[in-house]
Structures are given as C-alpha cells and as structure tokens.
Design an enzyme around this catalytic site. Structure first.
Site, PDB file in Angstrom:
ATOM      1  N   ASP A  47       0.817  -1.207   0.000  1.00 19.70           N
ATOM      2  CA  ASP A  47       0.000   0.000   0.000  1.00 19.70           C
ATOM      3  C   ASP A  47       0.858   1.268   0.000  1.00 19.70           C
ATOM      4  O   ASP A  47       1.830   1.359   0.759  1.00 19.70           O
ATOM      5  CB  ASP A  47      -0.863   0.048   1.261  1.00 19.70           C
ATOM      6  CG  ASP A  47      -1.688  -1.205   1.459  1.00 19.70           C
ATOM      7  OD1 ASP A  47      -1.847  -1.978   0.500  1.00 19.70           O
ATOM      8  OD2 ASP A  47      -2.167  -1.403   2.590  1.00 19.70           O
ATOM      9  N   TRP A 293      -5.303  -9.237  -2.628  1.00 17.25           N
ATOM     10  CA  TRP A 293      -4.731 -10.180  -1.672  1.00 17.25           C
ATOM     11  C   TRP A 293      -4.989 -11.633  -2.040  1.00 17.25           C
ATOM     12  O   TRP A 293      -4.376 -12.536  -1.472  1.00 17.25           O
ATOM     13  CB  TRP A 293      -5.243  -9.870  -0.265  1.00 17.25           C
ATOM     14  CG  TRP A 293      -4.533  -8.674   0.275  1.00 17.25           C
ATOM     15  CD1 TRP A 293      -5.012  -7.409   0.382  1.00 17.25           C
ATOM     16  CD2 TRP A 293      -3.176  -8.630   0.728  1.00 17.25           C
ATOM     17  NE1 TRP A 293      -4.044  -6.575   0.883  1.00 17.25           N
ATOM     18  CE2 TRP A 293      -2.907  -7.297   1.109  1.00 17.25           C
ATOM     19  CE3 TRP A 293      -2.162  -9.584   0.859  1.00 17.25           C
ATOM     20  CZ2 TRP A 293      -1.676  -6.897   1.611  1.00 17.25           C
ATOM     21  CZ3 TRP A 293      -0.943  -9.190   1.351  1.00 17.25           C
ATOM     22  CH2 TRP A 293      -0.697  -7.859   1.714  1.00 17.25           C
TER      23      TRP A 293
END
Length: 488
Positions: A47, A293
C-alpha cells in the site's frame, strides 16, 4: 488478513532477501517488470503509505521511499526508512505529514509518519508515529502507541491538518466492523475520538485504508465536497461523497445506497492522495496498489512483488444521476509518447489484426473512440499471442463493458483466471476507452475517467498483438496509439 500480516512482517524482516536477486545488468528489464509504473528495484511493495508534495518534490512511502519531481520518473531512496522498531513489531499501512509548526516537538517542518503497529505475539493493532528530519530515516517514538483500543482489527491511519478546527485529524479503520473512526489531536501524540462513519455501501467483509480529501465540483475550487475512500473486502475500493467539519463526516443528500466503486477492475487497492505542503498544487493526485490479496504472493515477477498505478487526477463531476468522482491519467505521462499512429474507419465484421500499430512490447497507450448508435458488440483484443489475449468487449444495447483476462498469462497463478464487467453508458453516442498497457497490467479510463478498470495481466513477452472485432457492421472507430518510452 492472514496473508497481509505475513507479508507485512516479511517486509520488515528481510523480504528483499527472499524475492528476486537480480543481476545489475538486467535490473528493470526483468520479465513482467512494468516500464512506466513504479516498482522497487527489489523486494516487496504494498500500500502507498504516505504521499506528500513538499519542497518541490513528490515523496512516496511504503516504508521504503521513492521521490519524483514529475511523477513520471522516480528515484528510489531507501527500501526501509523505519528505524528503532521494537522487536516482534511490524509497521503496517499509514500516512505521512509535515509538522510545519512543531506541534509534536520534533522541530518545525519535521516529517512525521503515522502508521499501524502490529504486535506479532498478541496480533494487536494500534497506531504509532515516527519522526524524521530528512524524510529518509524515521525514528520510533518511545511513547508509542499513541492510540490503542486493544483491537486486532484497527488499522491504516490517514492523518492531516483540519483548517476548520486547527487540529490534526486521524481517519482510521475498524476493519471488521466496517467503520471509519475519526480522532483529533493538538500534538499527534494524544488523540480524542470525535465520531464514527459506517457501515454503509459495500459492507460485506472488511474496511481498510481510509483516506479523506476535498475535490472541486466541475472544476470549481470554490465549490467542493469531501470524498471518503475505503478499501473493501481485501479486493476493491469504494468512495462516499459528503461534508466534513473536522469532526464528523456526513453524506450529501440523495447519496446512492448502492456502492460507488473507485475502480471496477480486479486489481486496484489502498489508494491515497498526495497532500500538498507547499501550497502550490491545484490538482488532487492519487496512487494505488495494483494487486489483490487473493494472489499478491503468487505474482510471477522475479524482482520482487507488486507495483503502483499510474498517477491519477481526481475531480467530482455532475451527471444526471448525481455527483461522481472521475479519474484521469496524469498528463505528464504524455512525455513518454513516441510517434503518433492514427487509425480511423468502420470496424470490419469478425476479428482482425491491427496492422498499422504493432508494438514490439506491451508498453504502449491507446486512445480509442467508438460510435454506439448502431446495435453491435465490438471491442479490442490486447496482449494477443500464443493463443492468449485480454478481451475488451462492449455491447451497445446493454451498455455492458466486459474485460476478460481468463486466458491471458503464461504463468500459473492461483485464482487469477477472472473477468470483470460494468455498465458504461455512452456519452453523445460514443464510447471512449483510454488504455494504458504496461508489461503486466492494463488500466482503462472509460468516458473521461468516469469508469476506470485496472487489471494485472502477466502475458508472455511475445503476446504483443492487438486486434479489433465486431459482430455486425456499422461501428466507427477513431484511434490514436503510441509506444511509450521506459522510465528506467
């Protein structure tokens, strides 16, 4: 969540030794390495965890650091800026700021990082800070955590200064409750809860990585609204439009109850906007993580894992159905273009190779406009070769845009074989698709960025073909195409 904990911990404890030891003479030329999206020379990137514009530079953190003067070319500064981190502790996602008036006591214009502290033993998540005087090496505050509610699902703070209250604001997710919590502080070390927002919109599994910022409406900076972005279900982002008084976020009247998604593709997550500490920028820019993910750990790249999107300019625009956020590719990317190839005409029935533009590698840009006044199903095949392709298909009757990458990659990636679709309404009887293709991903900006689709692709090096297709005659196409230069 388990995968996120594993990967975040690995990053801090030597993931660069695990992923991709690349010979110097092939650095940045590895198979699947994007050529104009930022990726670190080696190791993991996740991120965006602090995006600043300060002293004429863009500063970007993932707890590594990269700098840029134009958001086209990048200078990697460090693979890990965090120092003095306690044993058995990992630094998760967060944000960064410039403490101009020394509210925290580390000096005027100190860099402060705010992030989630993950305790490996208890699995507890709390919020901490670190400080730096050069923006390259951060020191752990010995009074951490600064905010602790004894939760294992409390993470990803965004911190910024509120001009309304003259206080720092922290926006942080209570993940499995699908809430965003708001706190305020005078000194970045002591925080007081002010309000919660949520659940709302897409509240199926989780909320993470909240960001809150203002955008102009129809280009008018005197008419602005606040936008709250949250990452949902470990797979997408949704946004809310509202008002924020420094303490409480409230939705605008007639806000849709159905989710407003930032990106309707398969691989865009955890975006943040750049905070301008020079006070010179009149545009709001964002970056996101191009991954999900479900298969982030299985990416076949050898240099490491992960990369970021191209920078996007954000605005709010008025449509018949109400306000919506638009995203446009950074204009400075046009400096990477080579010779323009223009193609126009009526799409022939069937599938046909695009002969006038045959890129030698998947590093290019297409800007195509199609007429939609004739009933048809048409589109483009991208990354064509070896019996594989990405299909971008549009149906003029249903207004359904379908992107199919189910048979695209030459790698074996679990859970990767997928397609996505969304209704994309034509504008003035036309559909515009602005497409960026870069080695292992595509980003599609439809109708001036009202609808955006980001997908990883991972094709082989020989899958560079482009095709048009049409079920019936009558659809006109105007297309400009450019091969793009590598930023490396």
């Amino acid at each position: 969540m388990k995968e996120r904990i594993i990967l975040s911990t690995l990053f801090l404890f030597g993931i660069s030794a695990i992923f991709g030891q690349t010979a110097n003479n092939t650095a940045y030329q590895e198979k699947y390495r994007p050529q104009y999206h930022f990726s670190p020379k080696k190791s993991w990137i996740g991120d965006p965890s602090g995006l600043l514009y300060y002293q004429g530079k863009y500063h970007m953190y993932w707890w590594g650091k990269v700098e840029s003067t134009d958001l086209v070319h990048y200078q990697e500064v460090s693979h890990n800026v965090m120092q003095d981190i306690p044993a058995n502790t990992a630094c998760f996602t967060g944000s960064a700021l410039i403490d101009k008036h020394n509210t925290a006591g580390y000096g005027e214009n100190a860099y402060i990082a705010a992030f989630t502290l993950f305790d490996r033993d208890s699995k507890k998540q709390s919020q901490g800070i670190a400080f730096s005087h050069d923006g390259k090496t951060f020191h752990h505050y010995d009074g951490n955590p600064v905010l602790d509610i004894w939760s294992t699902e409390f993470r990803d703070p965004t911190v910024f200064w509120s001009e309304t209250t003259d206080k720092w604001v922290m926006v942080v997710a209570k993940a499995l409750e699908k809430k965003v919590k708001f706190y305020e502080s005078d000194d970045l070390k002591h925080w007081t809860w002010t309000s919660d927002f949520g659940p709302s919109g897409d509240s199926e599994k989780s909320w993470e990585c909240p960001d809150l910022f203002q955008l102009p409406i129809d280009g008018d900076w005197n008419n602005r609204k606040w936008v709250l972005v949250v990452s949902v279900n470990w797979a997408q982002e949704q946004y809310f439009i509202g008002d924020f008084d420094g303490k409480t976020f409230k939705l605008i009247d007639n806000h849709p109850t159905t989710p407003l998604y930032v990106d309707k593709g398969l691989d865009y997550y955890a975006s943040r906007v750049f905070r301008d500490y020079d006070g010179t920028q009149r545009e709001v820019l964002s970056l996101g993580w191009v991954a999900t993910w479900d298969y982030a750990q299985q990416q076949p790249s050898t240099y490491g894992k992960g990369f970021w999107s191209i920078p996007r300019q954000l605005e709010l625009k008025t449509y018949p159905e109400g306000l919506r956020m638009t995203q446009q590719p950074l204009k400075a990317l046009q400096t990477l273009r080579t010779k323009t190839v223009g193609i126009s005409g009526v799409l022939p029935i069937g599938t046909h190779k695009l002969h006038r533009f045959e890129p030698s590698q998947n590093v290019y840009e297409l800007d195509a406009t199609f007429s939609t006044d004739v009933s048809n199903t048409f589109g483009l095949n991208i990354c064509v070769g070896e019996g594989r392709k990405v299909v971008v298909s549009y149906d003029t009757d249903s207004h359904n845009l379908v992107i199919d990458r189910t048979h695209t990659t030459d790698a074996d990636i679990a859970k990767f074989s997928r397609m996505t679709h969304s209704q994309v309404d034509p504008q003035d009887s036309q559909l515009r698709l602005h497409i960026f293709v870069d080695k292992s991903c595509i980003e599609i900006f439809a109708n001036d960025g009202k609808d955006v689709f980001t997908l990883q692709t991972f094709p082989s090096e020989t899958q560079t073909g482009i095709e048009t297709f049409a079920l019936r005659k009558g659809t006109k196409m105007e297309l400009n195409a450019w091969q793009l230069k590598s930023i490396w």
